[in-house]
Motif scaffolding. Structure first.
Motif, PDB file in Angstrom:
ATOM      1  N   ASN A   1      14.938 -15.000  -2.915  1.00 42.11           N
ATOM      2  CA  ASN A   1      15.284 -15.789  -4.115  1.00 42.11           C
ATOM      3  C   ASN A   1      14.101 -16.125  -5.020  1.00 42.11           C
ATOM      4  N   LYS A   2      12.974 -15.515  -4.803  1.00 44.01           N
ATOM      5  CA  LYS A   2      11.811 -15.797  -5.660  1.00 44.01           C
ATOM      6  C   LYS A   2      11.645 -14.617  -6.623  1.00 44.01           C
ATOM      7  N   PRO A   3      11.551 -14.861  -7.939  1.00 49.55           N
ATOM      8  CA  PRO A   3      11.313 -13.731  -8.846  1.00 49.55           C
ATOM      9  C   PRO A   3      10.016 -13.011  -8.463  1.00 49.55           C
ATOM     10  N   THR A   4      10.142 -11.758  -8.129  1.00 50.57           N
ATOM     11  CA  THR A   4       9.000 -11.009  -7.591  1.00 50.57           C
ATOM     12  C   THR A   4       8.887  -9.635  -8.230  1.00 50.57           C
ATOM     13  N   ILE A   5       7.673  -9.280  -8.625  1.00 49.20           N
ATOM     14  CA  ILE A   5       7.406  -7.906  -9.056  1.00 49.20           C
ATOM     15  C   ILE A   5       6.758  -7.203  -7.873  1.00 49.20           C
ATOM     16  N   ALA A   6       7.323  -6.074  -7.453  1.00 50.10           N
ATOM     17  CA  ALA A   6       6.704  -5.309  -6.373  1.00 50.10           C
ATOM     18  C   ALA A   6       5.686  -4.370  -7.001  1.00 50.10           C
ATOM     19  N   VAL A   7       4.452  -4.410  -6.476  1.00 44.53           N
ATOM     20  CA  VAL A   7       3.428  -3.487  -6.965  1.00 44.53           C
ATOM     21  C   VAL A   7       3.128  -2.482  -5.856  1.00 44.53           C
ATOM     22  N   LEU A   8       3.351  -1.201  -6.144  1.00 42.56           N
ATOM     23  CA  LEU A   8       2.986  -0.161  -5.178  1.00 42.56           C
ATOM     24  C   LEU A   8       1.600   0.309  -5.560  1.00 42.56           C
ATOM     25  N   ASN A   9       0.615  -0.123  -4.786  1.00 48.25           N
ATOM     26  CA  ASN A   9      -0.787   0.166  -5.124  1.00 48.25           C
ATOM     27  C   ASN A   9      -1.286   1.394  -4.360  1.00 48.25           C
ATOM     28  N   LYS A  10      -2.431   1.883  -4.796  1.00 51.95           N
ATOM     29  CA  LYS A  10      -3.088   3.080  -4.221  1.00 51.95           C
ATOM     30  C   LYS A  10      -2.250   4.336  -4.483  1.00 51.95           C
TER      31      LYS A  10
ATOM     32  N   ASP B   1       0.862  -1.186   0.000  1.00 53.34           N
ATOM     33  CA  ASP B   1       0.000   0.000   0.000  1.00 53.34           C
ATOM     34  C   ASP B   1       0.900   1.238   0.000  1.00 53.34           C
ATOM     35  N   ALA B   2       0.896   1.937  -1.126  1.00 56.45           N
ATOM     36  CA  ALA B   2       1.805   3.077  -1.285  1.00 56.45           C
ATOM     37  C   ALA B   2       1.403   4.260  -0.388  1.00 56.45           C
ATOM     38  N   SER B   3       0.176   4.201   0.182  1.00 62.41           N
ATOM     39  CA  SER B   3      -0.279   5.345   0.974  1.00 62.41           C
ATOM     40  C   SER B   3       0.039   5.170   2.470  1.00 62.41           C
ATOM     41  N   HIS B   4       0.715   4.068   2.804  1.00 62.22           N
ATOM     42  CA  HIS B   4       1.086   3.829   4.202  1.00 62.22           C
ATOM     43  C   HIS B   4       2.602   3.707   4.329  1.00 62.22           C
ATOM     44  N   ASP B   5       3.105   3.931   5.546  1.00 66.95           N
ATOM     45  CA  ASP B   5       4.538   3.718   5.768  1.00 66.95           C
ATOM     46  C   ASP B   5       4.859   2.228   5.667  1.00 66.95           C
ATOM     47  N   PHE B   6       6.095   1.942   5.301  1.00 67.48           N
ATOM     48  CA  PHE B   6       6.539   0.551   5.248  1.00 67.48           C
ATOM     49  C   PHE B   6       6.553   0.003   6.678  1.00 67.48           C
ATOM     50  N   GLY B   7       5.919  -1.150   6.890  1.00 68.94           N
ATOM     51  CA  GLY B   7       5.816  -1.688   8.249  1.00 68.94           C
ATOM     52  C   GLY B   7       6.448  -3.065   8.357  1.00 68.94           C
ATOM     53  N   PHE B   8       6.448  -3.578   9.609  1.00 67.12           N
ATOM     54  CA  PHE B   8       7.116  -4.868   9.803  1.00 67.12           C
ATOM     55  C   PHE B   8       6.366  -6.007   9.088  1.00 67.12           C
ATOM     56  N   GLU B   9       5.043  -5.808   8.871  1.00 70.05           N
ATOM     57  CA  GLU B   9       4.288  -6.847   8.141  1.00 70.05           C
ATOM     58  C   GLU B   9       4.685  -6.876   6.667  1.00 70.05           C
ATOM     59  N   ASP B  10       5.046  -5.686   6.129  1.00 69.36           N
ATOM     60  CA  ASP B  10       5.560  -5.671   4.747  1.00 69.36           C
ATOM     61  C   ASP B  10       6.908  -6.402   4.700  1.00 69.36           C
ATOM     62  N   GLN B  11       7.689  -6.219   5.765  1.00 66.19           N
ATOM     63  CA  GLN B  11       8.988  -6.888   5.819  1.00 66.19           C
ATOM     64  C   GLN B  11       8.806  -8.408   5.879  1.00 66.19           C
ATOM     65  N   LEU B  12       7.745  -8.848   6.593  1.00 59.85           N
ATOM     66  CA  LEU B  12       7.438 -10.293   6.663  1.00 59.85           C
ATOM     67  C   LEU B  12       7.295 -10.877   5.254  1.00 59.85           C
ATOM     68  N   ILE B  13       6.610 -10.111   4.401  1.00 58.16           N
ATOM     69  CA  ILE B  13       6.369 -10.556   3.021  1.00 58.16           C
ATOM     70  C   ILE B  13       7.717 -10.664   2.291  1.00 58.16           C
TER      71      ILE B  13
ATOM     72  N   GLN C   1       1.302   9.678  -1.222  1.00 56.54           N
ATOM     73  CA  GLN C   1       2.356   8.641  -1.213  1.00 56.54           C
ATOM     74  C   GLN C   1       3.220   8.715   0.042  1.00 56.54           C
ATOM     75  N   ARG C   2       3.319   7.577   0.748  1.00 55.76           N
ATOM     76  CA  ARG C   2       4.147   7.560   1.971  1.00 55.76           C
ATOM     77  C   ARG C   2       5.157   6.418   1.962  1.00 55.76           C
ATOM     78  N   LEU C   3       4.868   5.391   1.193  1.00 49.76           N
ATOM     79  CA  LEU C   3       5.702   4.176   1.286  1.00 49.76           C
ATOM     80  C   LEU C   3       7.105   4.381   0.723  1.00 49.76           C
ATOM     81  N   LEU C   4       8.086   3.916   1.458  1.00 46.68           N
ATOM     82  CA  LEU C   4       9.460   3.865   0.953  1.00 46.68           C
ATOM     83  C   LEU C   4       9.931   2.419   1.106  1.00 46.68           C
ATOM     84  N   LEU C   5      10.110   1.713  -0.033  1.00 45.54           N
ATOM     85  CA  LEU C   5      10.578   0.328   0.051  1.00 45.54           C
ATOM     86  C   LEU C   5      12.023   0.358   0.546  1.00 45.54           C
ATOM     87  N   PRO C   6      12.408  -0.605   1.380  1.00 44.74           N
ATOM     88  CA  PRO C   6      13.751  -0.568   1.962  1.00 44.74           C
ATOM     89  C   PRO C   6      14.853  -0.718   0.914  1.00 44.74           C
ATOM     90  N   GLY C   7      14.544  -1.115  -0.274  1.00 47.15           N
ATOM     91  CA  GLY C   7      15.563  -1.347  -1.312  1.00 47.15           C
ATOM     92  C   GLY C   7      14.896  -2.189  -2.359  1.00 47.15           C
TER      93      GLY C   7
END
Ligand code: GDP
Length: 455
Positions: A326-335, A308-320, A340-346
């Motif tokens: 090692n899994k091919p993953t596309i990150a989708v920043l929704n909303k 959720d791009a409208s929220h801060d990055f949280g520990f539950e996002d880190q869980l994901i 905009q508040r989300l900053l992905l850690p990298g």
């Protein structure tokens, strides 16, 4: 073993339809036609010409149906045997009656895939082409159909034949020296053998590189949508499907089980799996849904991790993120329509990052294209290959052949001709199983048993 009796089966799908086709193949085909079919016009059945007439029961003189019949004299037929096709009305009862009339003429009911097996055994097609016939029938996407048509036309068979020719040439040279033990293997011949085997290996290598793309074209891909609750996973699924398949609410934890739908992206079959939101919970049912979501990660070809791009990055996002190492993953920043508040850690743990607003549909086309680009025409594909391997059976056989050829190359140092010949023959044996030249009856049984009846 190939028993040359006459076989018959219904070749159209079960149930009601416009027409139903009963196919007969073998020496009795013409006689069956004369017994059960009465053409309207005199002259009987002419090969490769349709005739209009009636199917009737000779024992009771009762008319069973009005029909078209076509007789194809061997070898110009699907099986290279005499073939008769009776095209009657497509009700299951009428089709069954016509079939039992045919069977009463000394004809046996065909096994699954037996017509195609006969085409193979009579040399009309090889095993790759027989498997391609099955793939054409079961194709669910444009890409799968295109690939199967190419294999049916013989594109892959030709590449396999190229490999065989080179290996046979090398083997012939070695066997010539075995036959004349007084001669030592000359340097020119060593160079020629080395070159032929090298060429064969290079074709094998480039074909093996195509397997991943071929598998994707044939079977499609599975894409798992994960994320914490309420980030918009179900909204994204609905947008991708263009329908309200998943329930969307503002209440977190509504998706408990996995929702699965297949959709075509640019001719590629994509199986989308929407999962329960991943978070810490004491709710037993929700936790079961989360466990199921996590268990699906290893089998997915690709993961779409929604944030959720409208929220801060949280520990539950880190869980994901931790669950997707090692899994091919596309990150989708929704909303992205909200502040905009989300900053992905990298973003180095993602294939790429795509911004969407599932509510309005913004970014959805970019997301689809990103998924397709990743799977169609990968960089791993050797540009010399215009055809792909798509079956694990073919890949495994070529891998075994390659192992023998590596052993062969190592053995060239000692020049033990008998051992070299043995490795080449083993490689040839393995390559031959792809086209069916050296395939055992048990393997053939296995392959053709997965065909449908009447094919
Ligand atoms: P899920 O729990 O991750 O499956 O999330 P849902 O798809 O059920 O959506 C949760 C809430 O977020 C719903 O109220 C949606 O209407 C809302 N939502 C989803 N996508 C967007 C978006 O792009 N923008 C905004 N503003 N709201 C969204």
């Amino acid at each position: 073993m190939y028993i040359r009796d006459t076989i018959a089966a219904v070749s159209t799908p079960p149930g009601n339809g416009g027409i139903g086709i009963i196919r007969v193949s073998g020496a009795l085909a013409a006689a069956v036609g004369e017994t059960v079919f009465k053409p309207v016009y005199d002259g009987g059945l002419v090969s490769h010409r349709f005739s209009f007439g009636t199917i009737y029961d000779a024992t009771t003189s009762e008319m069973v149906d009005e029909a078209m019949a076509v007789y194809m004299r061997a070898p110009r037929s699907y099986t290279r045997e005499d073939v008769l096709e009776l095209h009657c009305h497509g009700g299951w009862l009428v089709v069954e009656r016509v079939l039992s009339l045919v069977l009463s003429c000394g004809v046996r009911l065909a096994d699954p895939g037996e017509f195609t097996r006969r085409a193979f055994l009579n040399g009309r097609i090889d095993l790759i082409q027989a498997e391609a016939v099955m793939d054409i029938i079961s194709s669910k996407s444009e890409s799968a159909l295109r690939l199967a048509q190419k294999q049916r036309e013989g594109a892959l068979s030709k590449r396999i034949e190229d490999i065989r020719c080179r290996l046979l040439g090398a083997l012939a040279l070695i066997e010539a020296y075995i036959d004349f033990p007084d001669d030592d293997l000359g340097e020119t011949d060593v160079a020629s053998i080395f070159a032929s085997v090298g060429e064969a290996q290079s074709i094998i290598t480039s074909l093996l590189l195509t397997f991943e793309e071929g598998r994707v074209m044939r079977d499609g891909i599975s894409v798992l949508i994960v994320g914490k609750p309420n980030v918009g996973k179900s909204s994204l699924l609905n947008r991708l499907l263009n329908e309200n398949r998943a329930i969307v609410t503002h209440i977190p934890g509504t998706t408990r089980d996995i929702i699965e739908e297949t959709i075509m992206f640019d001719g590629l079959a994509v199986r989308l799996l929407d999962t329960a939101g991943i978070r810490h919970t004491d709710d037993f049912v929700e936790q079961e849904g989360i466990n199921r979501a996590l268990a699906k990660i290893p089998e997915a070809d690709l993961v779409i991790a929604v944030f959720d791009a409208s929220h801060d990055f949280g520990f539950e996002d880190q869980l994901i993120i931790d669950a997707l190492v090692n899994k091919p993953t596309i990150a989708v920043l929704n909303k992205t329509d909200l502040h905009q508040r989300l900053l992905l850690p990298g973003d180095d743990c993602f294939v790429t990052v795509v911004k969407t607003a599932a509510l309005s549909g913004e970014g959805i086309e970019v997301l689809k294209k990103t998924v397709c680009d990743r799977f169609l025409r990968t960089e791993s594909l050797d540009p010399r290959e215009s055809v792909c391997l798509s079956r694990a059976r073919h890949r495994d056989a070529l891998t075994v052949a390659d192992t023998y050829l590596c052993k062969f190359n190592d053995g060239l140092v000692d020049r033990n001709l008998e051992l070299l010949a043995l490795d080449l023959r083993s490689a040839l044996q393995s390559v031959g199983t792809v086209t069916g030249q050296t395939t055992t009856d048990e393997v053939l049984d296995l392959i053709f048993s997965s065909f449908c009846i009447g094919k």
